[in-house]
Scaffold this motif. Structure first.
Motif, PDB file in Angstrom:
ATOM      1  N   GLU A   1       0.943   4.161  -2.901  1.00  0.00           N
ATOM      2  CA  GLU A   1       0.673   5.569  -2.597  1.00  0.00           C
ATOM      3  C   GLU A   1       1.803   6.463  -3.075  1.00  0.00           C
ATOM      4  O   GLU A   1       1.564   7.538  -3.643  1.00  0.00           O
TER       5      GLU A   1
ATOM      6  N   ASN B   1       0.827  -1.213   0.000  1.00  0.00           N
ATOM      7  CA  ASN B   1       0.000   0.000   0.000  1.00  0.00           C
ATOM      8  C   ASN B   1       0.859   1.259   0.000  1.00  0.00           C
ATOM      9  O   ASN B   1       0.547   2.230  -0.697  1.00  0.00           O
TER      10      ASN B   1
ATOM     11  N   ASN C   1       1.736   6.568  -6.884  1.00  0.00           N
ATOM     12  CA  ASN C   1       0.609   7.390  -7.342  1.00  0.00           C
ATOM     13  C   ASN C   1       0.884   8.876  -7.133  1.00  0.00           C
ATOM     14  O   ASN C   1       0.540   9.706  -7.977  1.00  0.00           O
ATOM     15  N   TYR C   2       1.518   9.218  -6.042  1.00  0.00           N
ATOM     16  CA  TYR C   2       1.816  10.613  -5.746  1.00  0.00           C
ATOM     17  C   TYR C   2       2.768  11.209  -6.782  1.00  0.00           C
ATOM     18  O   TYR C   2       2.601  12.333  -7.227  1.00  0.00           O
TER      19      TYR C   2
END
Length: 159
Positions: free
Chosen positions: A153, A149, A156-157
């Protein structure tokens, strides 16, 4: 029982508390000295002393954990369904102790208020039905994909 890299400040206090627990209860203690200097630990059939342990190997064989309240050790204890007694020293440790107590995962004793009687009382309390959320939290921790996870994240950022 162990306090990792925390300098306990007064090792004699902890040694005396361990002696009282061994005298007043039938509890067995695995005491991890870590970086602490504990030169005068008693010899007792229910006291086992080591410098370090491998959490993965030893925690499944324990019934509870007594430690400083570091987030990593707390996660390891809960992952193994162990109720905790957090003896907090500083920084985030009191916060984790309060969270553990509030969520019925164990007990919290600030080191400045620590006595043998308080620790013996906490030993009894954390082994009751009142501390009922440990198995639920342990299962959630074991089933989460924290690393995956976090990577998702971060990717994706930055994408």
């Amino acid at each position: 029982m162990g306090f990792g890299s925390n300098g306990v400040g007064n090792p004699e206090k902890f040694v005396n508390i361990i002696k009282e627990i061994l005298t007043k209860t039938s509890e067995r203690i695995l005491f991890c000295t870590g970086w602490g200097l504990f030169n005068c630990l008693p010899e007792h059939e229910n006291l086992f002393v080591t410098k370090y342990v491998n959490h993965r190997d030893i925690l499944p064989k324990c019934k509870l954990g007594i430690f400083h309240g570091g987030a990593g050790t707390l996660a390891a204890m809960l992952r193994n369904n162990l109720p905790v007694i957090i003896i907090s020293f500083y920084t985030d440790q009191p916060t984790w102790g309060k969270i553990a107590k509030r969520r019925n995962l164990g007990a919290h004793i600030p080191v400045k208020k620590l006595t043998a009687d308080k620790l013996i009382s906490a030993l009894s309390k954390v082994q009751t039905e009142e501390v009922r959320n440990v198995a639920i939290i342990g299962e959630q921790i074991r089933n989460e994909n924290g690393l995956e996870n976090a990577i998702n994240e971060i990717e994706n950022y930055f994408s």
